[in-house]
Design a protein around this motif. Structure first.
Motif, PDB file in Angstrom:
ATOM      1  N   UNK A  39     -74.788   4.677  57.101  1.00 29.26           N
ATOM      2  CA  UNK A  39     -75.237   4.836  55.710  1.00 29.26           C
ATOM      3  C   UNK A  39     -74.473   5.917  54.955  1.00 29.26           C
ATOM      4  N   UNK A 104     -81.832   2.839  49.348  1.00 31.48           N
ATOM      5  CA  UNK A 104     -80.667   3.672  49.088  1.00 31.48           C
ATOM      6  C   UNK A 104     -79.663   2.908  48.240  1.00 31.48           C
ATOM      7  N   UNK A 105     -79.119   3.577  47.252  1.00 32.66           N
ATOM      8  CA  UNK A 105     -78.014   2.991  46.486  1.00 32.66           C
ATOM      9  C   UNK A 105     -76.710   3.368  47.167  1.00 32.66           C
ATOM     10  N   UNK A 106     -75.904   2.371  47.505  1.00 31.52           N
ATOM     11  CA  UNK A 106     -74.667   2.608  48.256  1.00 31.52           C
ATOM     12  C   UNK A 106     -73.482   2.011  47.506  1.00 31.52           C
ATOM     13  N   UNK A 107     -72.502   2.831  47.213  1.00 36.53           N
ATOM     14  CA  UNK A 107     -71.315   2.325  46.519  1.00 36.53           C
ATOM     15  C   UNK A 107     -70.423   1.524  47.456  1.00 36.53           C
ATOM     16  N   UNK A 152     -80.472  -1.297  51.185  1.00 39.98           N
ATOM     17  CA  UNK A 152     -79.392  -0.757  50.365  1.00 39.98           C
ATOM     18  C   UNK A 152     -79.147  -1.701  49.193  1.00 39.98           C
ATOM     19  N   UNK A 153     -78.612  -1.162  48.119  1.00 36.58           N
ATOM     20  CA  UNK A 153     -78.281  -2.015  46.989  1.00 36.58           C
ATOM     21  C   UNK A 153     -77.068  -1.468  46.265  1.00 36.58           C
ATOM     22  N   UNK A 155     -75.298  -2.066  42.267  1.00 36.88           N
ATOM     23  CA  UNK A 155     -75.264  -2.711  40.952  1.00 36.88           C
ATOM     24  C   UNK A 155     -73.817  -3.082  40.627  1.00 36.88           C
TER      25      UNK A 155
ATOM     26  N   UNK B  34     -71.688   8.541  47.299  1.00 31.16           N
ATOM     27  CA  UNK B  34     -71.503   7.294  48.028  1.00 31.16           C
ATOM     28  C   UNK B  34     -72.835   6.681  48.427  1.00 31.16           C
ATOM     29  N   UNK B  36     -77.155   7.312  47.756  1.00 31.94           N
ATOM     30  CA  UNK B  36     -78.172   8.040  46.991  1.00 31.94           C
ATOM     31  C   UNK B  36     -79.538   7.511  47.396  1.00 31.94           C
ATOM     32  N   UNK B  38     -82.963   6.358  46.793  1.00 32.73           N
ATOM     33  CA  UNK B  38     -83.621   5.836  45.599  1.00 32.73           C
ATOM     34  C   UNK B  38     -85.122   6.067  45.661  1.00 32.73           C
TER      35      UNK B  38
END
Lengths: 160, 179
Positions: A39, A104-107, A152-153, A155, B34, B36, B38
């Motif tokens: 992660x 969790x927001x993951x790039x 995870x997501x 946008x 990288x 975050x 939420x």
């Protein structure tokens, strides 16, 4: 349960502030790579919990269990996640249906997914994310080695 | 979990407004982490009852409530039966948008079947300023309360903490730094 302070006084604090989520795991050395290597969370510290740790009471943990405590964060969210390892007791996998999740927001969505699969985790089918305001993206759920749910997501598109 | 994420548009508005302000001012956008965190999300059996804990006892702000579409991603992720009806609530603190979610599961025997073991497997930790007020309200609400506990912080501070269970046995630990 050790508390880790994140914020410097004397800034006025809000009435309530979310400090962290905490998952119970059976093997910290096995769990940590999921949260760090897969992660990308930062490991802040690991410590042996005291024999009189408050976690024994609130988590209803048998006092014979040995406990270790790991705190993780992101560059802008220190200490937002914790893992509590229990050894010496029988800790079955988290039963399904799951009762909780962390999101969790993951790039690096594909990288996380690839690493989760490589780690042998239970990975659900990817979902299409369409938000109420028209944003579109991707979302993916997987379970850590103890059955704790992680979502995870990413946008991809924002409406004009 | 398509529906679960629909709420996030609300908290997104504030950062966008801030971001736009930066753009107008000619500042550079801050690079996104990288990863975050939420939110944390608890499944509960009755939203109105749960809100009486998370909003009325703990003081979190209710942002939005909506029904989740049948067959949405939440069903797969949580391994919920297709007949279950889901509602989704998002809560915030004054400084943290959408940090906690509650997913109500109705029309299923999941909770009646004892979907929770005695050992809590997940907990959330909240810092509160009105510690005694929260405890008083939690007792009035009839929540399961653990004994209060004193603690010291890694930087030499001291405080008090207390655990409580919501009506679905989800663990909540509140704490207050005293010095």
């Amino acid at each position: 349960m050790t508390q880790i302070t994140d914020e410097k006084p004397p800034v006025e604090k809000p009435p309530v502030r979310f400090q962290r989520s905490n998952y119970i795991v059976s093997d910290l050395d096995r769990a940590l790579p999921v949260y760090t290597d897969v992660l990308g969370l930062d490991l802040v510290f690991v410590k042996d919990s005291a024999e009189d740790s408050y976690s024994y009471e609130v988590f209803q943990i048998d006092r014979s269990a040995k406990m270790r405590f790991a705190v993780l964060g992101t560059p802008t969210q220190p200490n937002c996640m914790a893992l509590t390892e229990l050894k010496g007791i029988d800790l079955a996998d988290v039963p399904l249906p799951s009762r909780s999740a962390i999101v969790l927001e993951c790039t690096d969505f594909d990288g996380v997914m690839r690493r989760a699969k490589a780690a042998g985790l239970t990975v659900f089918e990817e979902g299409n994310l369409v938000t109420k305001d028209g944003r579109k993206g991707r979302e993916l759920g997987f379970l850590d080695h103890d059955g704790n749910l992680i979502v995870i997501y990413l946008i991809l598109e924002h409406p004009e | 979990m398509q529906g679960l994420f629909n709420i996030r548009n609300l908290w997104r508005l504030a950062p966008y407004a801030f971001f736009c302000a930066l753009m107008v001012g000619g500042a550079q956008a801050v690079a996104q982490d990288e990863v975050r965190f939420q939110r944390s999300n608890h499944l509960i059996s009755d939203l109105d009852t749960a809100l009486s804990v998370y909003r009325d006892v703990l003081g979190l702000k209710l942002v939005a409530v909506r029904a989740l579409p049948k067959g949405g991603y939440a069903y797969e992720l949580f391994q919920l039966p297709a007949e279950a009806d889901l509602r989704f609530a998002v809560l915030s603190s004054d400084s943290q948008s959408n940090i906690l979610a509650l997913t109500e599961v109705k029309n299923t025997s999941f909770f009646e079947a004892g979907g929770q073991s005695a050992l809590s497997r997940v907990g959330i930790v909240l810092e509160v300023q009105d510690f005694d007020g929260v405890i008083a309200r939690a007792k009035t609400a009839g929540l399961t309360m653990f004994a209060e506990n004193a603690f010291t912080t890694s930087d030499g501070g001291a405080g008090r903490q207390q655990g409580l269970l919501d009506f679905d046995h989800n663990l909540i630990v509140i704490y207050q730094i005293i010095k």
